[in-house]
Design a protein around this motif. Structure first.
Motif, PDB file in Angstrom:
ATOM      1  N   LEU A  67      12.235   6.797   4.791  1.00  0.00           N
ATOM      2  CA  LEU A  67      12.761   5.685   5.349  1.00  0.00           C
ATOM      3  C   LEU A  67      11.596   5.229   6.249  1.00  0.00           C
ATOM      4  O   LEU A  67      10.937   5.649   6.910  1.00  0.00           O
ATOM      5  CB  LEU A  67      13.861   6.244   6.732  1.00  0.00           C
ATOM      6  CG  LEU A  67      14.783   5.001   7.615  1.00  0.00           C
ATOM      7  CD1 LEU A  67      15.414   4.341   6.663  1.00  0.00           C
ATOM      8  CD2 LEU A  67      15.341   5.867   8.616  1.00  0.00           C
ATOM      9  N   LEU A  68      11.406   3.892   5.698  1.00  0.00           N
ATOM     10  CA  LEU A  68      10.123   3.139   6.371  1.00  0.00           C
ATOM     11  C   LEU A  68      10.510   1.756   6.629  1.00  0.00           C
ATOM     12  O   LEU A  68      11.458   1.036   6.055  1.00  0.00           O
ATOM     13  CB  LEU A  68       9.091   3.149   5.242  1.00  0.00           C
ATOM     14  CG  LEU A  68       9.235   2.813   3.874  1.00  0.00           C
ATOM     15  CD1 LEU A  68       8.991   1.186   3.767  1.00  0.00           C
ATOM     16  CD2 LEU A  68       8.031   3.436   2.989  1.00  0.00           C
ATOM     17  N   ASP A  69       9.444   0.884   7.241  1.00  0.00           N
ATOM     18  CA  ASP A  69       9.690  -0.370   7.676  1.00  0.00           C
ATOM     19  C   ASP A  69       8.440  -1.152   6.762  1.00  0.00           C
ATOM     20  O   ASP A  69       7.297  -0.779   7.143  1.00  0.00           O
ATOM     21  CB  ASP A  69       9.574  -0.586   9.001  1.00  0.00           C
ATOM     22  CG  ASP A  69       9.683  -2.189   9.595  1.00  0.00           C
ATOM     23  OD1 ASP A  69      10.025  -3.020   8.652  1.00  0.00           O
ATOM     24  OD2 ASP A  69       9.762  -2.356  10.842  1.00  0.00           O
ATOM     25  N   LEU A  70       8.807  -1.901   5.801  1.00  0.00           N
ATOM     26  CA  LEU A  70       7.802  -2.372   4.783  1.00  0.00           C
ATOM     27  C   LEU A  70       7.184  -3.498   5.325  1.00  0.00           C
ATOM     28  O   LEU A  70       7.863  -4.278   6.041  1.00  0.00           O
ATOM     29  CB  LEU A  70       8.638  -2.550   3.615  1.00  0.00           C
ATOM     30  CG  LEU A  70       7.794  -3.065   2.437  1.00  0.00           C
ATOM     31  CD1 LEU A  70       7.260  -1.744   1.894  1.00  0.00           C
ATOM     32  CD2 LEU A  70       8.590  -3.623   1.179  1.00  0.00           C
ATOM     33  N   HIS A  71       5.774  -3.484   5.271  1.00  0.00           N
ATOM     34  CA  HIS A  71       5.076  -4.476   5.718  1.00  0.00           C
ATOM     35  C   HIS A  71       5.383  -5.988   4.936  1.00  0.00           C
ATOM     36  O   HIS A  71       5.570  -5.620   3.687  1.00  0.00           O
ATOM     37  CB  HIS A  71       3.467  -4.337   5.662  1.00  0.00           C
ATOM     38  CG  HIS A  71       2.475  -5.112   6.419  1.00  0.00           C
ATOM     39  ND1 HIS A  71       2.340  -6.459   5.757  1.00  0.00           N
ATOM     40  CD2 HIS A  71       2.365  -5.155   7.728  1.00  0.00           C
ATOM     41  CE1 HIS A  71       1.642  -6.951   6.801  1.00  0.00           C
ATOM     42  NE2 HIS A  71       1.572  -6.584   7.781  1.00  0.00           N
ATOM     43  N   PRO A  72       5.208  -7.001   5.630  1.00  0.00           N
ATOM     44  CA  PRO A  72       5.698  -8.248   4.739  1.00  0.00           C
ATOM     45  C   PRO A  72       4.728  -8.628   3.614  1.00  0.00           C
ATOM     46  O   PRO A  72       5.000  -9.379   2.824  1.00  0.00           O
ATOM     47  CB  PRO A  72       5.764  -9.460   5.739  1.00  0.00           C
ATOM     48  CG  PRO A  72       5.095  -8.809   7.066  1.00  0.00           C
ATOM     49  CD  PRO A  72       5.376  -7.196   6.900  1.00  0.00           C
ATOM     50  N   THR A  73       3.451  -7.994   3.694  1.00  0.00           N
ATOM     51  CA  THR A  73       2.651  -8.319   2.484  1.00  0.00           C
ATOM     52  C   THR A  73       2.740  -7.334   1.320  1.00  0.00           C
ATOM     53  O   THR A  73       1.911  -7.478   0.415  1.00  0.00           O
ATOM     54  CB  THR A  73       1.302  -8.559   3.008  1.00  0.00           C
ATOM     55  OG1 THR A  73       0.926  -7.020   3.482  1.00  0.00           O
ATOM     56  CG2 THR A  73       1.041  -9.414   4.156  1.00  0.00           C
ATOM     57  N   VAL A  74       3.541  -6.339   1.633  1.00  0.00           N
ATOM     58  CA  VAL A  74       3.652  -5.331   0.494  1.00  0.00           C
ATOM     59  C   VAL A  74       5.099  -5.468  -0.135  1.00  0.00           C
ATOM     60  O   VAL A  74       6.025  -5.580   0.515  1.00  0.00           O
ATOM     61  CB  VAL A  74       3.505  -3.858   1.167  1.00  0.00           C
ATOM     62  CG1 VAL A  74       3.719  -2.693   0.204  1.00  0.00           C
ATOM     63  CG2 VAL A  74       2.283  -3.732   1.965  1.00  0.00           C
ATOM     64  N   SER A  75       5.108  -5.362  -1.577  1.00  0.00           N
ATOM     65  CA  SER A  75       6.134  -5.347  -2.288  1.00  0.00           C
ATOM     66  C   SER A  75       6.775  -3.643  -2.305  1.00  0.00           C
ATOM     67  O   SER A  75       6.223  -2.872  -2.243  1.00  0.00           O
ATOM     68  CB  SER A  75       6.151  -5.857  -3.857  1.00  0.00           C
ATOM     69  OG  SER A  75       5.580  -4.880  -4.300  1.00  0.00           O
ATOM     70  N   LEU A  76       8.164  -3.577  -2.344  1.00  0.00           N
ATOM     71  CA  LEU A  76       8.741  -2.334  -2.540  1.00  0.00           C
ATOM     72  C   LEU A  76       8.355  -1.464  -3.514  1.00  0.00           C
ATOM     73  O   LEU A  76       7.834  -0.231  -3.503  1.00  0.00           O
ATOM     74  CB  LEU A  76      10.311  -2.188  -2.429  1.00  0.00           C
ATOM     75  CG  LEU A  76      10.941  -1.118  -2.729  1.00  0.00           C
ATOM     76  CD1 LEU A  76      11.021  -0.311  -1.624  1.00  0.00           C
ATOM     77  CD2 LEU A  76      12.394  -1.474  -2.895  1.00  0.00           C
ATOM     78  N   SER A  77       8.336  -2.125  -4.725  1.00  0.00           N
ATOM     79  CA  SER A  77       7.748  -1.717  -6.009  1.00  0.00           C
ATOM     80  C   SER A  77       6.539  -1.132  -5.841  1.00  0.00           C
ATOM     81  O   SER A  77       6.264  -0.013  -6.430  1.00  0.00           O
ATOM     82  CB  SER A  77       7.981  -2.465  -7.079  1.00  0.00           C
ATOM     83  OG  SER A  77       7.411  -3.789  -7.173  1.00  0.00           O
ATOM     84  N   ARG A  78       5.616  -1.930  -5.371  1.00  0.00           N
ATOM     85  CA  ARG A  78       4.148  -1.744  -5.045  1.00  0.00           C
ATOM     86  C   ARG A  78       4.011  -0.251  -4.369  1.00  0.00           C
ATOM     87  O   ARG A  78       3.058   0.520  -4.515  1.00  0.00           O
ATOM     88  CB  ARG A  78       3.209  -2.666  -4.861  1.00  0.00           C
ATOM     89  CG  ARG A  78       1.862  -2.286  -4.559  1.00  0.00           C
ATOM     90  CD  ARG A  78       1.126  -2.024  -5.950  1.00  0.00           C
ATOM     91  NE  ARG A  78      -0.262  -1.638  -5.499  1.00  0.00           N
ATOM     92  CZ  ARG A  78      -0.759  -0.754  -6.570  1.00  0.00           C
ATOM     93  NH1 ARG A  78      -0.139  -0.102  -7.342  1.00  0.00           N
ATOM     94  NH2 ARG A  78      -2.146  -0.330  -6.167  1.00  0.00           N
ATOM     95  N   CYS A  79       4.852  -0.512  -3.144  1.00  0.00           N
ATOM     96  CA  CYS A  79       4.753   0.572  -2.231  1.00  0.00           C
ATOM     97  C   CYS A  79       5.219   1.981  -2.768  1.00  0.00           C
ATOM     98  O   CYS A  79       4.478   3.040  -2.665  1.00  0.00           O
ATOM     99  CB  CYS A  79       5.546   0.388  -0.905  1.00  0.00           C
ATOM    100  SG  CYS A  79       5.566   1.612   0.330  1.00  0.00           S
ATOM    101  N   VAL A  80       6.300   1.923  -3.624  1.00  0.00           N
ATOM    102  CA  VAL A  80       6.747   3.272  -4.159  1.00  0.00           C
ATOM    103  C   VAL A  80       5.681   3.589  -5.113  1.00  0.00           C
ATOM    104  O   VAL A  80       5.492   4.824  -5.415  1.00  0.00           O
ATOM    105  CB  VAL A  80       8.051   3.062  -4.587  1.00  0.00           C
ATOM    106  CG1 VAL A  80       8.551   4.189  -5.638  1.00  0.00           C
ATOM    107  CG2 VAL A  80       9.210   2.782  -3.465  1.00  0.00           C
ATOM    108  N   GLN A  81       5.395   2.768  -6.109  1.00  0.00           N
ATOM    109  CA  GLN A  81       4.132   3.233  -7.109  1.00  0.00           C
ATOM    110  C   GLN A  81       3.111   3.699  -6.555  1.00  0.00           C
ATOM    111  O   GLN A  81       2.621   4.865  -6.863  1.00  0.00           O
ATOM    112  CB  GLN A  81       3.915   1.940  -7.669  1.00  0.00           C
ATOM    113  CG  GLN A  81       3.031   2.122  -8.706  1.00  0.00           C
ATOM    114  CD  GLN A  81       2.338   0.781  -9.662  1.00  0.00           C
ATOM    115  OE1 GLN A  81       2.297  -0.275  -9.068  1.00  0.00           O
ATOM    116  NE2 GLN A  81       1.905   1.027 -10.778  1.00  0.00           N
TER     117      GLN A  81
END
Length: 157
Positions: A67-81
Motif C-alpha cells: 500500500l503506497l502513495d505514488l509520487h506524481p512523477t512516477v508511473s505505477l508500472s515503472r514503480c512495480v517494475q
C-alpha cells in the motif's frame, strides 16, 4: 537514479494511493516468515528511492501486498517494475531466500480513496490470519471482482 523533481510538483499536493498485489514465480512458497523483514526493508528502500511513500506492506510465503502513495512523477508500472526487478536481482545475489526464483509476470493494483485507507491497512496487516482460510488465488479473484478487473490466474504465474 531518481530524476530531479520539477518545481511545480513540489508546490502541488497529490494523493495517489495504490493497493498492489504480486506473487512469487508460479506462486511458489519461497518467502519464509523469518526472511520477510529483510526483504520488506529492501523493497521499502526501492519505494523511497522513487520518491513514493510506503504506507503498509505485508504478505505470506507466495505473495506481497503493498500500500503506497505514488509520487506524481512516477508511473505505477515503472514503480512495480523497479520493485520486482531490483528486489529479484538483490535476492539472487544475497541468497536470503534460497528457493526464490523470481516474481510472477503480472500484478493487480487499484487506487484507494482516503476513506478506504484504514480498512486496507488492517487487511494487509492481517495477511497471515486471512490466509489461514483463504488461498491466494481466491483472494486475488475476489480482489479483481470487487474492483471490476478481469481475473486470469496465469497473470500471477
Amino acid at each position: 537514479m531518481v530524476p530531479e523533481v520539477p518545481h511545480f510538483y513540489i508546490m502541488s499536493k497529490t494523493r495517489c494511493i495504490f493497493h498492489i498485489v504480486f506473487a512469487t514465480k508460479n506462486r511458489e512458497r519461497t518467502i519464509p516468515e523469518h526472511s520477510k523483514k529483510e526483504l520488506y526493508a529492501y523493497i521499502f528502500g526501492i519505494i523511497k528511492n522513487q520518491n513514493c511513500h510506503l504506507i503498509r506492506m505485508n504478505g505470506v510465503e507466495d505473495h506481497i501486498h503493498i500500500l503506497l502513495d505514488l509520487h506524481p512523477t512516477v508511473s505505477l508500472s515503472r514503480c512495480v517494475q523497479e520493485i520486482k526487478q531490483s528486489s529479484s536481482y538483490w535476492l539472487r545475489q544475497t541468497r536470503i531466500l534460497p528457493y526464490f526464483v523470481g516474481w510472477g509476470k503480472g500484478y493487480y493494483a487499484v487506487t484507494l480513496g482516503i476513506e478506504a485507507l484504514a480498512a486496507c491497512k488492517q487487511y494487509i496487516i492481517n495477511q497471515e490470519i486471512h490466509h489461514r482460510g483463504c488461498s491466494f488465488i481466491d483472494e486475488v479473484e475476489a480482489f479483481a471482482k470487487e474492483n471490476g478487473l478481469d481475473f486470469y490466474p496465469d497473470d500471477l504465474a
